[in-house]
Design an enzyme around this catalytic site. Sequence first.
Site, PDB file in Angstrom:
ATOM      1  CB  CYS A 244      -8.902  -8.614   5.814  1.00  0.00           C
ATOM      2  SG  CYS A 244      -9.468  -9.815   7.055  1.00  0.00           S
ATOM      3  CG  HIS A 323      -2.317 -12.324  -5.723  1.00  0.00           C
ATOM      4  ND1 HIS A 323      -1.832 -13.435  -5.086  1.00  0.00           N
ATOM      5  CD2 HIS A 323      -3.658 -12.525  -5.859  1.00  0.00           C
ATOM      6  CE1 HIS A 323      -2.826 -14.270  -4.853  1.00  0.00           C
ATOM      7  NE2 HIS A 323      -3.947 -13.743  -5.297  1.00  0.00           N
ATOM      8  CG  HIS A 410      -4.840  11.687   7.654  1.00  0.00           C
ATOM      9  ND1 HIS A 410      -4.851  12.179   8.941  1.00  0.00           N
ATOM     10  CD2 HIS A 410      -5.068  12.754   6.841  1.00  0.00           C
ATOM     11  CE1 HIS A 410      -5.088  13.482   8.909  1.00  0.00           C
ATOM     12  NE2 HIS A 410      -5.224  13.855   7.650  1.00  0.00           N
ATOM     13  CG  HIS A 414      -6.996  -5.194   7.935  1.00  0.00           C
ATOM     14  ND1 HIS A 414      -8.332  -5.153   8.278  1.00  0.00           N
ATOM     15  CD2 HIS A 414      -6.590  -6.478   8.137  1.00  0.00           C
ATOM     16  CE1 HIS A 414      -8.713  -6.357   8.657  1.00  0.00           C
ATOM     17  NE2 HIS A 414      -7.682  -7.174   8.585  1.00  0.00           N
ATOM     18  CG  ASN A 447     -10.140  -8.312  11.718  1.00  0.00           C
ATOM     19  OD1 ASN A 447     -10.700  -7.755  10.779  1.00  0.00           O
ATOM     20  ND2 ASN A 447      -9.127  -9.140  11.546  1.00  0.00           N
TER      21      ASN A 447
END
Length: 537
Positions: A244, A323, A410, A414, A447
Amino acid sequence: MANQQHRSSIAMDRELFRTVRQAALNHARLLYHRLVSRLPHLLAVTLVVAAAQLVPPSSVPLPPLAAAGTLLREAAARARADAGLVAAALAGVSACACVYVASRPRPVYLVDLAAYRPGPAHRATRAESVRHFALAGRFTDESVAFQTRMLERAGVGDATHFPASILAVPVDMSLRAAREESEAVVFGVVDDLLRTTGVRAADVGVVIVNSSLFSPTPSFTSLLVNRYGLRHNVVTHNLSGMGCSAGIIAIDLAKHLLQVHPDTYALVVSTENITLNAYLGNHRPMLVTNTLFRMGGAAVLLSNRRADRARAKYRLVHTVRTHRGGASDESYACVTQEEDGEGNVGVSLSKNLMSVAGDALRSNITTLGPLVLPLSEQLRFLGAALLRRVAGGKVKVKPYVPDFKLALEHFCIHAGGRGVLDELERSLGLSPWHMEPSRMTLYRFGNTSSSSLWYELAYCEAKGRIKKGDRVWQIAFGSGFKCNSAVWRALRTVDDAGRETNNPWADDIHDLPVHVPKVSPFASSDQQAASTNGQHA
Protein backbone atom coordinates in the site's frame (compact mmCIF):
# COMPACT_ATOMS: atom_id res chain seq x y z
CA MET A 1 20.18 -11.71 32.04
CA ALA A 2 23.42 -9.75 31.83
CA ASN A 3 23.83 -10.71 28.18
CA GLN A 4 20.30 -9.57 27.45
CA GLN A 5 20.95 -6.18 29.10
CA HIS A 6 24.20 -5.88 27.14
CA ARG A 7 22.40 -6.55 23.86
CA SER A 8 19.71 -4.03 24.80
CA SER A 9 22.39 -1.44 25.56
CA ILE A 10 24.06 -2.06 22.20
CA ALA A 11 20.71 -1.71 20.42
CA MET A 12 20.08 1.62 22.19
CA ASP A 13 23.57 2.82 21.24
CA ARG A 14 22.90 1.97 17.60
CA GLU A 15 19.51 3.70 17.65
CA LEU A 16 21.01 6.84 19.21
CA PHE A 17 23.89 6.83 16.74
CA ARG A 18 21.50 6.50 13.79
CA THR A 19 19.34 9.31 15.16
CA VAL A 20 22.27 11.71 15.65
CA ARG A 21 23.88 10.77 12.33
CA GLN A 22 20.64 11.22 10.39
CA ALA A 23 19.98 14.56 12.05
CA ALA A 24 23.52 15.73 11.23
CA LEU A 25 23.21 14.63 7.60
CA ASN A 26 19.85 16.35 7.21
CA HIS A 27 21.19 19.58 8.68
CA ALA A 28 24.22 19.39 6.38
CA ARG A 29 21.91 19.03 3.38
CA LEU A 30 19.83 21.98 4.54
CA LEU A 31 22.91 24.17 4.98
CA TYR A 32 24.17 23.18 1.52
CA HIS A 33 20.83 23.97 -0.16
CA ARG A 34 20.57 27.27 1.69
CA LEU A 35 24.09 28.19 0.57
CA VAL A 36 23.29 27.25 -3.02
CA SER A 37 20.01 29.18 -2.95
CA ARG A 38 21.89 32.30 -1.84
CA LEU A 39 24.66 31.94 -4.40
CA PRO A 40 23.21 34.59 -6.77
CA HIS A 41 23.34 37.15 -3.94
CA LEU A 42 26.93 36.21 -3.15
CA LEU A 43 27.87 36.56 -6.82
CA ALA A 44 26.24 40.00 -6.99
CA VAL A 45 28.15 41.18 -3.93
CA THR A 46 31.39 39.80 -5.40
CA LEU A 47 30.86 41.70 -8.64
CA VAL A 48 30.13 44.94 -6.78
CA VAL A 49 33.29 44.56 -4.68
CA ALA A 50 35.34 43.75 -7.78
CA ALA A 51 33.97 46.80 -9.59
CA ALA A 52 34.73 48.97 -6.59
CA GLN A 53 38.35 47.80 -6.64
CA LEU A 54 38.70 48.94 -10.24
CA VAL A 55 37.62 52.50 -9.37
CA PRO A 56 40.46 54.48 -7.67
CA PRO A 57 39.56 56.81 -4.82
CA SER A 58 39.79 60.54 -5.59
CA SER A 59 39.95 63.33 -3.02
CA VAL A 60 39.93 66.17 -5.60
CA PRO A 61 36.49 67.02 -6.97
CA LEU A 62 36.32 67.32 -10.75
CA PRO A 63 33.66 68.64 -13.07
CA PRO A 64 31.13 65.94 -13.88
CA LEU A 65 32.27 65.32 -17.47
CA ALA A 66 35.93 65.56 -16.64
CA ALA A 67 35.45 63.31 -13.62
CA ALA A 68 33.67 60.68 -15.71
CA GLY A 69 36.37 60.70 -18.37
CA THR A 70 39.13 60.49 -15.82
CA LEU A 71 37.47 57.64 -13.98
CA LEU A 72 36.96 55.67 -17.16
CA ARG A 73 40.62 56.15 -18.24
CA GLU A 74 41.90 55.16 -14.83
CA ALA A 75 39.58 52.13 -14.66
CA ALA A 76 40.70 51.00 -18.14
CA ALA A 77 44.37 51.42 -17.19
CA ARG A 78 43.87 49.52 -13.98
CA ALA A 79 41.94 46.78 -15.76
CA ARG A 80 44.81 46.37 -18.26
CA ALA A 81 47.27 46.17 -15.41
CA ASP A 82 45.18 43.60 -13.56
CA ALA A 83 43.97 41.73 -16.63
CA GLY A 84 44.98 38.35 -15.22
CA LEU A 85 43.23 38.99 -11.93
CA VAL A 86 40.06 40.18 -13.68
CA ALA A 87 40.06 37.15 -15.98
CA ALA A 88 40.48 34.82 -13.01
CA ALA A 89 37.67 36.58 -11.15
CA LEU A 90 35.34 36.33 -14.14
CA ALA A 91 36.23 32.67 -14.61
CA GLY A 92 35.50 32.01 -10.94
CA VAL A 93 32.18 33.81 -11.15
CA SER A 94 31.26 31.87 -14.30
CA ALA A 95 32.21 28.58 -12.64
CA CYS A 96 30.09 29.41 -9.58
CA ALA A 97 27.17 30.30 -11.81
CA CYS A 98 27.50 26.99 -13.67
CA VAL A 99 27.66 25.05 -10.38
CA TYR A 100 24.58 26.88 -9.15
CA VAL A 101 22.57 26.13 -12.27
CA ALA A 102 23.72 22.49 -12.39
CA SER A 103 23.11 21.75 -8.70
CA ARG A 104 19.74 23.41 -8.45
CA PRO A 105 17.12 20.63 -8.60
CA ARG A 106 14.28 20.96 -11.04
CA PRO A 107 11.00 21.68 -9.26
CA VAL A 108 8.37 18.94 -9.37
CA TYR A 109 4.81 20.23 -9.63
CA LEU A 110 1.58 18.32 -9.15
CA VAL A 111 -0.62 19.70 -11.91
CA ASP A 112 -3.77 17.77 -10.98
CA LEU A 113 -5.05 14.41 -9.78
CA ALA A 114 -8.03 12.15 -10.49
CA ALA A 115 -9.46 9.38 -8.33
CA TYR A 116 -11.81 6.65 -9.54
CA ARG A 117 -15.43 6.55 -8.45
CA PRO A 118 -17.15 3.31 -9.54
CA GLY A 119 -20.76 3.40 -10.71
CA PRO A 120 -23.81 2.45 -8.61
CA ALA A 121 -23.74 -1.13 -9.95
CA HIS A 122 -20.51 -1.74 -8.01
CA ARG A 123 -21.82 -0.46 -4.69
CA ALA A 124 -22.48 -2.93 -1.89
CA THR A 125 -23.46 -2.55 1.74
CA ARG A 126 -21.61 -4.45 4.43
CA ALA A 127 -24.48 -6.90 4.71
CA GLU A 128 -24.51 -7.48 0.96
CA SER A 129 -20.75 -8.05 0.88
CA VAL A 130 -20.96 -10.68 3.63
CA ARG A 131 -23.84 -12.35 1.81
CA HIS A 132 -21.95 -12.47 -1.50
CA PHE A 133 -18.87 -14.00 0.11
CA ALA A 134 -21.01 -16.52 1.97
CA LEU A 135 -22.62 -17.62 -1.31
CA ALA A 136 -19.17 -18.53 -2.61
CA GLY A 137 -19.74 -21.72 -0.62
CA ARG A 138 -16.26 -22.06 0.91
CA PHE A 139 -16.69 -20.27 4.22
CA THR A 140 -17.62 -21.93 7.47
CA ASP A 141 -20.23 -20.31 9.70
CA GLU A 142 -17.40 -19.26 12.03
CA SER A 143 -15.60 -17.49 9.17
CA VAL A 144 -18.75 -15.63 8.14
CA ALA A 145 -19.37 -14.57 11.73
CA PHE A 146 -15.74 -13.44 12.08
CA GLN A 147 -15.93 -11.28 8.94
CA THR A 148 -19.19 -9.80 10.19
CA ARG A 149 -17.57 -8.83 13.50
CA MET A 150 -14.57 -7.35 11.66
CA LEU A 151 -16.83 -5.27 9.39
CA GLU A 152 -18.66 -3.91 12.42
CA ARG A 153 -15.35 -2.61 13.78
CA ALA A 154 -13.42 -1.77 10.59
CA GLY A 155 -14.71 1.79 10.08
CA VAL A 156 -15.98 0.88 6.60
CA GLY A 157 -19.38 2.22 5.53
CA ASP A 158 -22.27 0.86 3.50
CA ALA A 159 -21.44 2.49 0.15
CA THR A 160 -18.06 1.01 -0.78
CA HIS A 161 -17.42 -0.64 -4.14
CA PHE A 162 -16.52 -4.09 -5.45
CA PRO A 163 -15.74 -5.15 -9.02
CA ALA A 164 -18.56 -6.93 -10.85
CA SER A 165 -16.54 -10.17 -10.69
CA ILE A 166 -16.80 -10.27 -6.89
CA LEU A 167 -20.50 -9.37 -6.84
CA ALA A 168 -21.27 -12.16 -9.32
CA VAL A 169 -22.59 -15.54 -8.16
CA PRO A 170 -20.45 -17.57 -8.34
CA VAL A 171 -17.46 -15.26 -7.88
CA ASP A 172 -15.55 -14.84 -11.15
CA MET A 173 -11.83 -14.87 -10.30
CA SER A 174 -10.61 -15.25 -13.87
CA LEU A 175 -7.76 -13.40 -15.53
CA ARG A 176 -10.23 -11.89 -18.01
CA ALA A 177 -12.35 -10.45 -15.18
CA ALA A 178 -9.24 -9.10 -13.46
CA ARG A 179 -8.16 -7.30 -16.64
CA GLU A 180 -11.65 -5.81 -17.05
CA GLU A 181 -11.55 -4.43 -13.51
CA SER A 182 -8.08 -2.91 -13.84
CA GLU A 183 -8.73 -1.46 -17.30
CA ALA A 184 -11.95 0.22 -16.10
CA VAL A 185 -10.10 1.86 -13.21
CA VAL A 186 -6.88 2.82 -15.00
CA PHE A 187 -8.51 4.10 -18.18
CA GLY A 188 -11.16 5.92 -16.16
CA VAL A 189 -8.72 7.98 -14.06
CA VAL A 190 -6.30 8.68 -16.93
CA ASP A 191 -9.12 9.81 -19.23
CA ASP A 192 -10.37 12.18 -16.53
CA LEU A 193 -6.90 13.53 -15.79
CA LEU A 194 -5.94 14.23 -19.40
CA ARG A 195 -9.31 15.83 -20.10
CA THR A 196 -9.14 18.08 -17.03
CA THR A 197 -5.53 19.21 -17.54
CA GLY A 198 -5.71 19.51 -21.34
CA VAL A 199 -2.32 17.79 -21.65
CA ARG A 200 -1.76 15.81 -24.84
CA ALA A 201 -0.72 12.20 -24.36
CA ALA A 202 2.21 12.83 -26.71
CA ASP A 203 3.63 15.33 -24.18
CA VAL A 204 3.92 12.72 -21.42
CA GLY A 205 7.55 11.62 -21.13
CA VAL A 206 7.38 9.37 -18.04
CA VAL A 207 4.75 6.77 -17.08
CA ILE A 208 4.77 4.86 -13.79
CA VAL A 209 2.07 2.41 -12.69
CA ASN A 210 2.01 0.60 -9.36
CA SER A 211 -0.23 -2.40 -8.68
CA SER A 212 1.01 -4.67 -5.94
CA LEU A 213 -0.83 -7.98 -6.42
CA PHE A 214 -1.73 -7.99 -10.13
CA SER A 215 1.03 -7.60 -12.70
CA PRO A 216 -0.17 -8.83 -16.11
CA THR A 217 1.81 -9.28 -19.31
CA PRO A 218 2.02 -6.97 -21.22
CA SER A 219 2.44 -4.61 -18.28
CA PHE A 220 0.10 -1.80 -17.23
CA THR A 221 2.51 0.77 -18.64
CA SER A 222 2.46 -0.99 -22.01
CA LEU A 223 -1.32 -0.98 -21.80
CA LEU A 224 -1.26 2.81 -21.42
CA VAL A 225 1.29 3.30 -24.18
CA ASN A 226 -0.93 1.30 -26.53
CA ARG A 227 -4.22 2.86 -25.46
CA TYR A 228 -3.10 6.50 -25.66
CA GLY A 229 -0.52 6.23 -28.45
CA LEU A 230 2.36 7.50 -26.32
CA ARG A 231 5.61 8.35 -28.05
CA HIS A 232 8.20 5.67 -28.72
CA ASN A 233 10.82 7.03 -26.30
CA VAL A 234 8.50 7.38 -23.29
CA VAL A 235 10.17 6.19 -20.06
CA THR A 236 8.02 3.53 -18.37
CA HIS A 237 8.25 1.73 -15.03
CA ASN A 238 5.84 -0.89 -13.70
CA LEU A 239 5.97 -1.42 -9.91
CA SER A 240 4.53 -4.51 -8.21
CA GLY A 241 4.71 -6.33 -4.88
CA MET A 242 5.36 -3.15 -2.86
CA GLY A 243 2.09 -2.99 -0.99
CA CYS A 244 0.00 0.00 0.00
CA SER A 245 2.99 2.36 0.20
CA ALA A 246 3.86 1.94 -3.48
CA GLY A 247 2.13 5.19 -4.44
CA ILE A 248 4.76 7.25 -2.60
CA ILE A 249 7.51 5.06 -4.07
CA ALA A 250 6.13 5.86 -7.53
CA ILE A 251 6.14 9.60 -6.72
CA ASP A 252 9.73 9.37 -5.48
CA LEU A 253 10.78 7.52 -8.64
CA ALA A 254 9.02 10.13 -10.80
CA LYS A 255 10.79 12.91 -8.88
CA HIS A 256 14.19 11.44 -9.72
CA LEU A 257 13.29 10.81 -13.36
CA LEU A 258 12.08 14.39 -13.74
CA GLN A 259 15.55 15.57 -12.66
CA VAL A 260 17.00 13.73 -15.66
CA HIS A 261 14.38 14.36 -18.34
CA PRO A 262 13.75 18.11 -18.76
CA ASP A 263 10.60 19.91 -19.78
CA THR A 264 8.19 16.98 -19.59
CA TYR A 265 5.27 15.42 -17.74
CA ALA A 266 5.16 12.29 -15.59
CA LEU A 267 1.95 10.26 -15.34
CA VAL A 268 1.71 8.22 -12.12
CA VAL A 269 -1.13 5.70 -11.72
CA SER A 270 -1.82 3.84 -8.45
CA THR A 271 -4.30 0.98 -8.30
CA GLU A 272 -4.95 -2.49 -6.91
CA ASN A 273 -6.89 -5.46 -8.23
CA ILE A 274 -9.59 -7.06 -6.08
CA THR A 275 -10.79 -9.76 -8.49
CA LEU A 276 -7.80 -12.10 -8.16
CA ASN A 277 -7.13 -11.29 -4.53
CA ALA A 278 -10.37 -12.01 -2.73
CA TYR A 279 -9.74 -14.74 -0.16
CA LEU A 280 -12.19 -17.65 -0.13
CA GLY A 281 -10.67 -19.79 2.61
CA ASN A 282 -11.08 -19.98 6.37
CA HIS A 283 -7.68 -18.91 7.76
CA ARG A 284 -8.44 -15.94 10.02
CA PRO A 285 -5.28 -13.86 9.42
CA MET A 286 -6.21 -13.89 5.71
CA LEU A 287 -9.91 -13.11 6.16
CA VAL A 288 -9.26 -9.57 7.37
CA THR A 289 -8.47 -8.30 3.87
CA ASN A 290 -11.97 -9.22 2.67
CA THR A 291 -13.43 -6.74 5.13
CA LEU A 292 -11.14 -3.83 4.21
CA PHE A 293 -10.01 -3.79 0.58
CA ARG A 294 -12.22 -2.24 -2.08
CA MET A 295 -12.13 -1.21 -5.74
CA GLY A 296 -10.36 2.08 -6.57
CA GLY A 297 -7.41 3.86 -8.16
CA ALA A 298 -5.94 7.27 -8.87
CA ALA A 299 -3.81 9.09 -11.44
CA VAL A 300 -1.50 12.05 -10.82
CA LEU A 301 0.12 14.33 -13.39
CA LEU A 302 3.52 15.72 -12.40
CA SER A 303 5.56 18.29 -14.31
CA ASN A 304 9.04 19.84 -14.18
CA ARG A 305 8.10 22.59 -16.63
CA ARG A 306 8.41 25.98 -14.95
CA ALA A 307 5.58 27.25 -17.12
CA ASP A 308 3.23 24.88 -15.26
CA ARG A 309 3.85 26.49 -11.90
CA ALA A 310 1.07 29.03 -12.44
CA ARG A 311 -1.61 26.35 -12.81
CA ALA A 312 -0.17 23.55 -10.66
CA LYS A 313 -1.79 22.74 -7.32
CA TYR A 314 1.27 21.63 -5.35
CA ARG A 315 5.06 21.49 -5.37
CA LEU A 316 6.80 18.38 -4.08
CA VAL A 317 9.01 19.35 -1.14
CA HIS A 318 10.28 16.07 0.35
CA THR A 319 10.02 12.31 -0.08
CA VAL A 320 11.33 9.97 2.62
CA ARG A 321 11.43 6.20 2.17
CA THR A 322 12.03 3.77 5.05
CA HIS A 323 12.51 0.03 4.54
CA ARG A 324 12.57 -2.16 7.66
CA GLY A 325 12.86 -5.48 5.86
CA GLY A 326 16.46 -5.86 7.04
CA ALA A 327 15.62 -5.11 10.68
CA SER A 328 14.02 -8.49 11.39
CA ASP A 329 12.19 -11.40 9.83
CA GLU A 330 9.14 -10.23 11.77
CA SER A 331 9.13 -6.95 9.84
CA TYR A 332 9.69 -8.66 6.52
CA ALA A 333 6.90 -11.25 6.94
CA CYS A 334 4.15 -9.31 8.74
CA VAL A 335 2.21 -8.85 5.45
CA THR A 336 2.59 -11.72 2.98
CA GLN A 337 0.70 -13.23 0.08
CA GLU A 338 0.55 -17.00 0.59
CA GLU A 339 -1.54 -20.14 0.39
CA ASP A 340 -3.51 -21.56 3.29
CA GLY A 341 -3.64 -25.24 4.11
CA GLU A 342 -6.26 -25.85 1.45
CA GLY A 343 -4.41 -24.04 -1.34
CA ASN A 344 -6.46 -20.82 -1.23
CA VAL A 345 -4.33 -17.76 -1.98
CA GLY A 346 -4.68 -14.63 0.12
CA VAL A 347 -2.83 -11.93 2.02
CA SER A 348 -1.98 -12.79 5.61
CA LEU A 349 -1.70 -10.04 8.23
CA SER A 350 0.47 -10.73 11.27
CA LYS A 351 -0.67 -9.95 14.82
CA ASN A 352 2.54 -7.92 15.16
CA LEU A 353 1.56 -5.57 12.33
CA MET A 354 0.89 -2.58 14.58
CA SER A 355 4.20 -2.82 16.45
CA VAL A 356 6.12 -3.27 13.19
CA ALA A 357 4.31 -0.26 11.69
CA GLY A 358 5.18 1.76 14.79
CA ASP A 359 8.90 0.96 14.42
CA ALA A 360 8.80 1.87 10.73
CA LEU A 361 7.03 5.16 11.49
CA ARG A 362 9.64 6.10 14.11
CA SER A 363 12.44 5.45 11.63
CA ASN A 364 10.67 7.51 8.99
CA ILE A 365 10.00 10.54 11.18
CA THR A 366 13.60 10.44 12.44
CA THR A 367 14.61 11.25 8.87
CA LEU A 368 11.71 13.53 8.02
CA GLY A 369 11.70 15.52 11.25
CA PRO A 370 14.89 17.55 10.68
CA LEU A 371 13.65 18.44 7.20
CA VAL A 372 10.36 20.01 8.30
CA LEU A 373 10.28 20.58 12.07
CA PRO A 374 11.30 23.78 13.84
CA LEU A 375 14.60 23.60 15.72
CA SER A 376 12.88 23.55 19.13
CA GLU A 377 11.10 20.29 18.32
CA GLN A 378 14.28 18.75 16.95
CA LEU A 379 16.16 19.56 20.16
CA ARG A 380 13.41 18.03 22.30
CA PHE A 381 13.48 14.87 20.20
CA LEU A 382 17.28 14.56 20.43
CA GLY A 383 17.23 15.37 24.15
CA ALA A 384 14.74 12.57 24.81
CA ALA A 385 16.92 10.13 22.88
CA LEU A 386 19.99 11.14 24.92
CA LEU A 387 18.05 10.88 28.19
CA ARG A 388 16.96 7.36 27.32
CA ARG A 389 20.58 6.44 26.71
CA VAL A 390 21.80 7.99 29.95
CA ALA A 391 19.02 6.31 31.94
CA GLY A 392 20.18 2.98 30.54
CA GLY A 393 16.90 1.25 31.25
CA LYS A 394 16.96 2.05 34.98
CA VAL A 395 14.36 4.75 34.52
CA LYS A 396 11.66 4.34 31.92
CA VAL A 397 11.81 7.33 29.60
CA LYS A 398 8.99 7.62 27.10
CA PRO A 399 10.21 8.36 23.55
CA TYR A 400 9.39 11.92 22.53
CA VAL A 401 7.22 12.21 19.44
CA PRO A 402 7.64 15.66 17.83
CA ASP A 403 4.60 17.83 17.25
CA PHE A 404 4.32 17.72 13.47
CA LYS A 405 1.29 20.04 13.61
CA LEU A 406 3.80 22.88 14.09
CA ALA A 407 5.21 22.21 10.62
CA LEU A 408 2.35 20.69 8.61
CA GLU A 409 -1.28 21.69 8.16
CA HIS A 410 -2.82 18.58 6.58
CA PHE A 411 -2.27 14.85 7.18
CA CYS A 412 -3.18 12.16 4.65
CA ILE A 413 -2.60 8.84 6.42
CA HIS A 414 -3.14 5.64 4.47
CA ALA A 415 -6.63 4.34 5.26
CA GLY A 416 -5.39 0.84 6.03
CA GLY A 417 -7.97 0.20 8.73
CA ARG A 418 -9.45 1.67 11.86
CA GLY A 419 -6.69 0.24 14.07
CA VAL A 420 -3.97 1.88 11.99
CA LEU A 421 -5.71 5.26 12.06
CA ASP A 422 -6.38 5.08 15.80
CA GLU A 423 -2.73 4.30 16.50
CA LEU A 424 -1.43 7.10 14.26
CA GLU A 425 -3.85 9.60 15.79
CA ARG A 426 -2.62 8.68 19.27
CA SER A 427 1.10 8.49 18.55
CA LEU A 428 1.26 11.71 16.50
CA GLY A 429 -1.11 13.63 18.76
CA LEU A 430 -3.48 14.54 15.94
CA SER A 431 -6.97 15.94 16.32
CA PRO A 432 -10.19 14.48 14.84
CA TRP A 433 -10.07 17.32 12.27
CA HIS A 434 -6.66 16.16 11.07
CA MET A 435 -7.83 12.54 10.91
CA GLU A 436 -11.09 13.33 9.11
CA PRO A 437 -9.83 12.87 5.51
CA SER A 438 -8.43 9.41 6.31
CA ARG A 439 -11.43 8.25 8.33
CA MET A 440 -13.93 9.45 5.73
CA THR A 441 -11.93 7.78 2.95
CA LEU A 442 -12.03 4.49 4.84
CA TYR A 443 -15.75 4.95 5.51
CA ARG A 444 -16.76 5.93 1.97
CA PHE A 445 -14.30 3.99 -0.24
CA GLY A 446 -12.68 1.41 2.05
CA ASN A 447 -9.01 0.54 1.77
CA THR A 448 -8.12 1.20 -1.87
CA SER A 449 -4.45 0.37 -1.19
CA SER A 450 -1.86 2.83 -2.56
CA SER A 451 -4.48 5.14 -4.07
CA SER A 452 -6.13 5.95 -0.72
CA LEU A 453 -3.75 8.90 -0.17
CA TRP A 454 -5.15 10.64 -3.24
CA TYR A 455 -8.76 10.11 -2.13
CA GLU A 456 -7.76 11.79 1.13
CA LEU A 457 -6.12 14.74 -0.60
CA ALA A 458 -9.17 15.05 -2.87
CA TYR A 459 -11.31 15.18 0.29
CA CYS A 460 -9.26 18.09 1.63
CA GLU A 461 -9.71 19.87 -1.70
CA ALA A 462 -13.44 19.20 -1.86
CA LYS A 463 -13.84 20.60 1.66
CA GLY A 464 -11.99 23.77 0.65
CA ARG A 465 -9.29 23.15 3.25
CA ILE A 466 -6.24 23.68 1.03
CA LYS A 467 -4.95 27.26 1.19
CA LYS A 468 -1.96 28.72 -0.60
CA GLY A 469 1.23 27.88 1.29
CA ASP A 470 -0.28 24.95 3.23
CA ARG A 471 1.85 21.84 3.64
CA VAL A 472 0.46 18.31 3.25
CA TRP A 473 2.04 15.18 4.72
CA GLN A 474 1.17 11.86 3.07
CA ILE A 475 2.08 8.74 5.08
CA ALA A 476 1.75 5.18 3.79
CA PHE A 477 2.68 1.71 5.04
CA GLY A 478 3.40 -1.33 2.91
CA SER A 479 4.59 -4.91 2.95
CA GLY A 480 8.25 -5.60 3.34
CA PHE A 481 7.96 -3.62 5.72
CA LYS A 482 7.96 -0.02 4.49
CA CYS A 483 6.87 3.41 5.70
CA ASN A 484 7.04 6.18 3.11
CA SER A 485 6.28 9.89 3.30
CA ALA A 486 5.76 12.76 0.89
CA VAL A 487 5.42 16.44 1.78
CA TRP A 488 3.72 18.87 -0.61
CA ARG A 489 3.28 22.65 -0.50
CA ALA A 490 0.12 24.18 -1.97
CA LEU A 491 0.92 26.72 -4.69
CA ARG A 492 -2.59 28.11 -4.70
CA THR A 493 -5.85 27.89 -2.83
CA VAL A 494 -7.90 24.96 -4.10
CA ASP A 495 -11.50 26.16 -3.91
CA ASP A 496 -14.78 24.40 -4.72
CA ALA A 497 -12.92 21.34 -5.95
CA GLY A 498 -15.94 19.21 -5.04
CA ARG A 499 -17.67 20.50 -8.18
CA GLU A 500 -14.96 19.20 -10.49
CA THR A 501 -15.80 16.10 -12.47
CA ASN A 502 -12.63 14.25 -11.46
CA ASN A 503 -13.15 14.70 -7.70
CA PRO A 504 -14.61 11.46 -6.29
CA TRP A 505 -16.32 13.33 -3.44
CA ALA A 506 -18.40 15.64 -5.62
CA ASP A 507 -21.75 14.02 -4.76
CA ASP A 508 -21.11 13.29 -1.08
CA ILE A 509 -18.97 16.07 0.32
CA HIS A 510 -21.87 18.11 1.75
CA ASP A 511 -23.08 15.10 3.79
CA LEU A 512 -19.67 14.48 5.37
CA PRO A 513 -18.17 14.01 7.86
CA VAL A 514 -20.35 11.49 9.68
CA HIS A 515 -19.75 9.92 13.06
CA VAL A 516 -18.37 6.40 12.76
CA PRO A 517 -18.78 4.51 16.06
CA LYS A 518 -16.13 2.06 17.17
CA VAL A 519 -18.66 -0.74 16.79
CA SER A 520 -21.36 -0.36 14.15
CA PRO A 521 -23.61 -3.45 14.02
CA PHE A 522 -25.58 -4.18 10.88
CA ALA A 523 -28.33 -6.61 9.98
CA SER A 524 -27.72 -9.30 7.41
CA SER A 525 -29.43 -9.10 4.02
CA ASP A 526 -31.84 -11.85 5.04
CA GLN A 527 -32.73 -10.02 8.26
CA GLN A 528 -33.26 -6.78 6.35
CA ALA A 529 -35.50 -8.55 3.84
CA ALA A 530 -37.54 -10.18 6.61
CA SER A 531 -37.92 -6.82 8.37
CA THR A 532 -39.09 -5.18 5.12
CA ASN A 533 -41.59 -7.96 4.45
CA GLY A 534 -42.92 -7.66 8.01
CA GLN A 535 -43.45 -3.92 7.59
CA HIS A 536 -45.33 -4.43 4.32
CA ALA A 537 -47.47 -7.12 5.89
